[in-house]
Design an enzyme around this catalytic site. Structure first.
Site, PDB file in Angstrom:
ATOM      1  N   LYS A 241       2.248  -3.212   7.216  1.00  0.00           N
ATOM      2  CA  LYS A 241       2.677  -3.295   5.814  1.00  0.00           C
ATOM      3  C   LYS A 241       3.933  -2.899   5.513  1.00  0.00           C
ATOM      4  O   LYS A 241       4.825  -3.669   4.551  1.00  0.00           O
ATOM      5  CB  LYS A 241       1.717  -2.481   5.016  1.00  0.00           C
ATOM      6  CG  LYS A 241       0.516  -3.029   4.995  1.00  0.00           C
ATOM      7  CD  LYS A 241      -0.036  -4.621   4.436  1.00  0.00           C
ATOM      8  CE  LYS A 241       0.111  -4.687   2.886  1.00  0.00           C
ATOM      9  NZ  LYS A 241      -0.243  -5.914   2.415  1.00  0.00           N
TER      10      LYS A 241
ATOM     11  N   TYR B 273      -1.691  -0.368  11.129  1.00  0.00           N
ATOM     12  CA  TYR B 273      -1.964  -1.072   9.688  1.00  0.00           C
ATOM     13  C   TYR B 273      -0.625  -0.686   8.799  1.00  0.00           C
ATOM     14  O   TYR B 273      -0.061  -1.605   8.211  1.00  0.00           O
ATOM     15  CB  TYR B 273      -3.083  -0.724   8.884  1.00  0.00           C
ATOM     16  CG  TYR B 273      -2.983  -1.073   7.507  1.00  0.00           C
ATOM     17  CD1 TYR B 273      -2.995  -2.243   7.274  1.00  0.00           C
ATOM     18  CD2 TYR B 273      -3.211   0.075   6.527  1.00  0.00           C
ATOM     19  CE1 TYR B 273      -3.333  -2.586   5.807  1.00  0.00           C
ATOM     20  CE2 TYR B 273      -3.268  -0.285   5.307  1.00  0.00           C
ATOM     21  CZ  TYR B 273      -3.325  -1.650   4.903  1.00  0.00           C
ATOM     22  OH  TYR B 273      -3.201  -1.876   3.484  1.00  0.00           O
TER      23      TYR B 273
ATOM     24  N   THR C 116       0.924  -1.127  -0.052  1.00  0.00           N
ATOM     25  CA  THR C 116       0.011  -0.029  -0.146  1.00  0.00           C
ATOM     26  C   THR C 116       0.791   1.262  -0.166  1.00  0.00           C
ATOM     27  O   THR C 116       2.189   1.074   0.433  1.00  0.00           O
ATOM     28  CB  THR C 116      -0.814   0.078   1.354  1.00  0.00           C
ATOM     29  OG1 THR C 116      -1.453   1.220   1.706  1.00  0.00           O
ATOM     30  CG2 THR C 116       0.022  -0.320   2.412  1.00  0.00           C
ATOM     31  N   ASP C 117       0.222   2.414  -0.439  1.00  0.00           N
ATOM     32  CA  ASP C 117       0.934   3.655  -0.377  1.00  0.00           C
ATOM     33  C   ASP C 117       1.009   4.098   0.895  1.00  0.00           C
ATOM     34  O   ASP C 117       1.841   5.246   1.346  1.00  0.00           O
ATOM     35  CB  ASP C 117       0.353   4.735  -1.293  1.00  0.00           C
ATOM     36  CG  ASP C 117      -1.292   5.018  -1.017  1.00  0.00           C
ATOM     37  OD1 ASP C 117      -1.708   4.505  -0.003  1.00  0.00           O
ATOM     38  OD2 ASP C 117      -1.859   5.782  -1.630  1.00  0.00           O
ATOM     39  N   GLU C 118       0.178   3.553   2.063  1.00  0.00           N
ATOM     40  CA  GLU C 118       0.147   4.004   3.148  1.00  0.00           C
ATOM     41  C   GLU C 118       1.608   3.957   3.886  1.00  0.00           C
ATOM     42  O   GLU C 118       1.611   4.592   5.113  1.00  0.00           O
ATOM     43  CB  GLU C 118      -1.026   3.326   4.068  1.00  0.00           C
ATOM     44  CG  GLU C 118      -2.245   3.846   3.300  1.00  0.00           C
ATOM     45  CD  GLU C 118      -3.493   3.580   4.225  1.00  0.00           C
ATOM     46  OE1 GLU C 118      -3.449   3.308   5.525  1.00  0.00           O
ATOM     47  OE2 GLU C 118      -4.393   3.234   3.655  1.00  0.00           O
TER      48      GLU C 118
HETATM   49  P1  NAD Z   1      -9.521  -7.106   2.363  1.00  0.00           P
HETATM   50  O1  NAD Z   1      -9.430  -7.073   3.821  1.00  0.00           O
HETATM   51  O2  NAD Z   1     -10.920  -7.042   1.444  1.00  0.00           O
HETATM   52  O3  NAD Z   1      -9.276  -9.038   2.034  1.00  0.00           O
HETATM   53  C1  NAD Z   1      -8.329  -9.282   2.732  1.00  0.00           C
HETATM   54  C2  NAD Z   1      -8.301 -11.123   2.587  1.00  0.00           C
HETATM   55  O4  NAD Z   1      -7.241 -11.690   3.248  1.00  0.00           O
HETATM   56  C3  NAD Z   1      -9.785 -11.622   3.132  1.00  0.00           C
HETATM   57  O5  NAD Z   1     -10.216 -12.477   2.248  1.00  0.00           O
HETATM   58  C4  NAD Z   1      -9.114 -12.258   4.162  1.00  0.00           C
HETATM   59  O6  NAD Z   1     -10.232 -13.450   4.619  1.00  0.00           O
HETATM   60  C5  NAD Z   1      -7.764 -12.680   3.895  1.00  0.00           C
HETATM   61  N1  NAD Z   1      -6.940 -12.907   5.079  1.00  0.00           N
HETATM   62  C6  NAD Z   1      -6.814 -12.164   6.342  1.00  0.00           C
HETATM   63  N2  NAD Z   1      -6.096 -12.786   7.066  1.00  0.00           N
HETATM   64  C7  NAD Z   1      -5.613 -14.036   6.622  1.00  0.00           C
HETATM   65  C8  NAD Z   1      -4.873 -15.220   7.182  1.00  0.00           C
HETATM   66  N3  NAD Z   1      -4.234 -14.881   8.430  1.00  0.00           N
HETATM   67  N4  NAD Z   1      -4.580 -15.878   6.356  1.00  0.00           N
HETATM   68  C9  NAD Z   1      -5.262 -16.091   5.185  1.00  0.00           C
HETATM   69  N5  NAD Z   1      -6.182 -15.355   4.512  1.00  0.00           N
HETATM   70  C10 NAD Z   1      -6.281 -14.351   5.359  1.00  0.00           C
HETATM   71  O7  NAD Z   1      -8.384  -6.556   1.866  1.00  0.00           O
HETATM   72  P2  NAD Z   1      -8.060  -5.869   0.352  1.00  0.00           P
HETATM   73  O8  NAD Z   1      -8.841  -4.504   0.600  1.00  0.00           O
HETATM   74  O9  NAD Z   1      -8.499  -6.703  -0.782  1.00  0.00           O
HETATM   75  O10 NAD Z   1      -6.454  -5.723   0.321  1.00  0.00           O
HETATM   76  C11 NAD Z   1      -5.781  -6.760  -0.100  1.00  0.00           C
HETATM   77  C12 NAD Z   1      -4.373  -6.529   0.018  1.00  0.00           C
HETATM   78  O11 NAD Z   1      -4.001  -5.090  -1.012  1.00  0.00           O
HETATM   79  C13 NAD Z   1      -3.864  -6.149   1.242  1.00  0.00           C
HETATM   80  O12 NAD Z   1      -2.284  -6.724   1.256  1.00  0.00           O
HETATM   81  C14 NAD Z   1      -3.833  -4.714   1.352  1.00  0.00           C
HETATM   82  O13 NAD Z   1      -2.891  -4.088   2.225  1.00  0.00           O
HETATM   83  C15 NAD Z   1      -3.492  -4.298  -0.086  1.00  0.00           C
HETATM   84  N6  NAD Z   1      -3.770  -2.853  -0.331  1.00  0.00           N
HETATM   85  C16 NAD Z   1      -5.187  -2.634  -0.280  1.00  0.00           C
HETATM   86  C17 NAD Z   1      -5.505  -1.413  -0.787  1.00  0.00           C
HETATM   87  C18 NAD Z   1      -7.153  -0.974  -0.701  1.00  0.00           C
HETATM   88  O14 NAD Z   1      -7.472   0.018  -1.069  1.00  0.00           O
HETATM   89  N7  NAD Z   1      -7.962  -1.856  -0.230  1.00  0.00           N
HETATM   90  C19 NAD Z   1      -4.858  -0.426  -1.289  1.00  0.00           C
HETATM   91  C20 NAD Z   1      -3.418  -0.915  -1.568  1.00  0.00           C
HETATM   92  C21 NAD Z   1      -3.051  -2.088  -0.972  1.00  0.00           C
HETATM   93  P1  TYD Z   2     -10.861   4.149   4.230  1.00  0.00           P
HETATM   94  O1  TYD Z   2     -11.620   3.546   3.510  1.00  0.00           O
HETATM   95  O2  TYD Z   2     -10.798   3.335   5.629  1.00  0.00           O
HETATM   96  O3  TYD Z   2      -9.338   3.968   3.785  1.00  0.00           O
HETATM   97  P2  TYD Z   2      -7.938   4.370   4.276  1.00  0.00           P
HETATM   98  O4  TYD Z   2      -8.244   4.604   5.687  1.00  0.00           O
HETATM   99  O5  TYD Z   2      -7.076   3.141   4.136  1.00  0.00           O
HETATM  100  O6  TYD Z   2      -7.528   5.651   3.324  1.00  0.00           O
HETATM  101  O7  TYD Z   2     -10.875   5.462   4.474  1.00  0.00           O
HETATM  102  C1  TYD Z   2     -10.770   6.448   3.568  1.00  0.00           C
HETATM  103  C2  TYD Z   2     -10.794   7.910   4.154  1.00  0.00           C
HETATM  104  O8  TYD Z   2     -12.340   8.288   4.523  1.00  0.00           O
HETATM  105  C3  TYD Z   2      -9.944   8.122   5.314  1.00  0.00           C
HETATM  106  O9  TYD Z   2      -9.511   9.500   5.246  1.00  0.00           O
HETATM  107  C4  TYD Z   2     -10.830   8.122   6.537  1.00  0.00           C
HETATM  108  C5  TYD Z   2     -12.400   8.493   6.097  1.00  0.00           C
HETATM  109  N1  TYD Z   2     -13.272   7.717   6.519  1.00  0.00           N
HETATM  110  C6  TYD Z   2     -14.400   8.591   7.130  1.00  0.00           C
HETATM  111  O10 TYD Z   2     -14.597   9.666   7.093  1.00  0.00           O
HETATM  112  N2  TYD Z   2     -15.352   8.013   7.635  1.00  0.00           N
HETATM  113  C7  TYD Z   2     -15.540   6.488   7.802  1.00  0.00           C
HETATM  114  O11 TYD Z   2     -16.664   6.157   8.254  1.00  0.00           O
HETATM  115  C8  TYD Z   2     -14.541   5.823   7.077  1.00  0.00           C
HETATM  116  C9  TYD Z   2     -14.418   4.254   7.189  1.00  0.00           C
HETATM  117  C10 TYD Z   2     -13.497   6.402   6.522  1.00  0.00           C
END
Ligand code: NAD
Ligand code: TYD
Length: 360
Positions: free
Chosen positions: A171, A167, A141-143
């Protein structure tokens, strides 16, 4: 042995982004066997993959990446020669409440997979490993880069790591382990760091699906702080396409940033969602703005994220395919049309989580 060209372990394939990556690979590459490994936590749902569950090149394995012996067994049983690792605890708010589970899954879980790959590929079964036959792709992630000010700066691949939440710290730590396995053991690895994703199948604890659902149900929209934080939004299928490209063509040991050049202040994005949902439901324009409820800010809330994905464009020719207006309209439509999916994933403990988060 089997007749597949590659045996790819995709972890977290039942989650949001993972399910899009699994779908893309199963449909596009019948010559690859896709083994989807997922623990099915609250965030994982096999309903996300109904359309591919019977494909001949697809197998699901329920397992926990924190169990090292089980990872070794799975690598052996399925002759795993490539990994695309997405399994993680992914929600910042949960990480503030329970940092240990983030360290366990995101750090130790990643380390278990790296070690299983090293023992199978570098030392064990396969002996020879090259980028053309083996690869450990870590989805990050970019975070990890921390937070930007309200200026024109962007995160590049050279930005110093500066994570603030449990988080992002977990990562960042997993990214460091992945690089350490490359530099120390010669494991063929690659990392990408992506900005915020949106689209179908995202668990409704994240901003966009939570708010679409609440607008539909006339529930309060909890805006953290003043709603001024900025995120850079990318449609999830564009992320999956980037992963496909980097997996096949990225340089060994390298890092690629993925982003949409699409920054939105939260409150402006929320107003776009309100407008789009209200129109779709035949409500007066802006009727649901009354649902906006400013709540206490998230602890350590990162001000702004914005990705510079020029390297990915220049080296591998990737660009986002979808304009944001089109992406958000598609996303709203999908959630409104899939109330059954929403009801399914929000059964169980969801209401307890929601009440604890927002005190209602
Ligand atoms: P998500 O929370 O929707 O899905 C995570 C999945 O991992 C779920 O299916 C869960 O059951 C599985 N999981 C969790 N713990 C586990 C374990 N101990 N063993 C096996 N499986 C397990 O997450 P997402 O949003 O799809 O993100 C996927 C990846 O991409 C993550 O690594 C996240 O850090 C990265 N990422 C997400 C975003 C975003 O905006 N969502 C952006 C950049 C990177
Ligand atoms: P989120 O979807 O949790 O992603 P991330 O924290 O990884 O960027 O949140 C996106 C943005 O929205 C973040 O600045 C937090 C804000 N947010 C709210 O204001 N209210 C909410 O209920 C949630 C879940 C997020």
């Amino acid at each position: 042995m089997n007749n597949f060209n590659k045996n790819i372990l995709i972890t977290g394939g039942a989650g949001f982004i993972g399910s899009h990556v699994v779908r893309l690979f199963v449909n596009k590459y019948p010559e690859y066997r896709i083994v989807n490994l997922d623990k099915l936590t609250y965030a994982g749902n096999l309903a996300n993959l109904k359309d591919v569950e019977n494909a001949p090149n697809y197998t699901f394995v329920k397992a926990d990446i924190c169990d090292f012996e089980d990872m070794m067994r799975i690598f052996e049983e399925y002759s795993i020669d490539n990994v695309i690792h997405l399994a993680a605890e992914s929600h910042v708010d949960r990480s503030i409440k329970d940092p240990f589970s983030f360290a366990r899954t995101n750090v130790i879980g990643t380390l278990n997979l790296l070690e299983a790959a090293r023992r199978s590929w570098v030392e064990g079964r396969d002996g020879v490993h090259t980028v053309s036959t083996h690869r450990f792709y870590h989805v990050s992630t970019d975070e990890v880069y921390g937070a930007l000010e309200f200026d024109n700066t962007l995160f590049t691949e050279d930005t110093r790591y500066d994570p603030h939440s449990p988080y992002s710290a977990s990562k960042a730590s997993s990214d460091h382990f992945v690089r350490a396995y490359h530099d120390t053991y010669g494991l063929p690895v690659i990392i990408s760091n992506c900005s915020n994703n949106y689209g179908p199948f995202q668990f409704p604890e994240k901003l966009i699906p939570l708010f679409i659902n609440n607008i539909r149900n006339n529930k309060p929209l909890p805006v953290y702080g003043k709603g001024e934080n900025v995120r850079d939004w990318l449609y999830v299928e564009d992320h999956a396409r980037a992963i496909d490209l980097i997996f096949h063509e990225g340089k060994d040991g390298d890092t690629y940033n993925i982003g949409g050049f699409n920054e939105w202040k939260n409150i402006d994005l929320i107003k776009v969602m309100i407008k789009t949902v209200d129109r779709a439901l035949g409500r007066e324009d802006g009727e649901s703005e009354k649902l906006i409820t400013y709540v206490t800010d998230r602890a350590g809330h990162d001000l702004r994220y914005a990705i510079d994905s020029t390297k990915l464009k220049n080296e591998l020719g990737w660009e986002p395919s979808l304009q944001f207006e089109e992406g958000i309209a598609k996303t709203v439509r999908w959630y409104l049309d899939h109330e059954d999916w929403m009801n399914n994933v929000t059964s169980g403990d969801y209401q307890k989580y929601y009440d604890a988060m927002y005190g209602r």
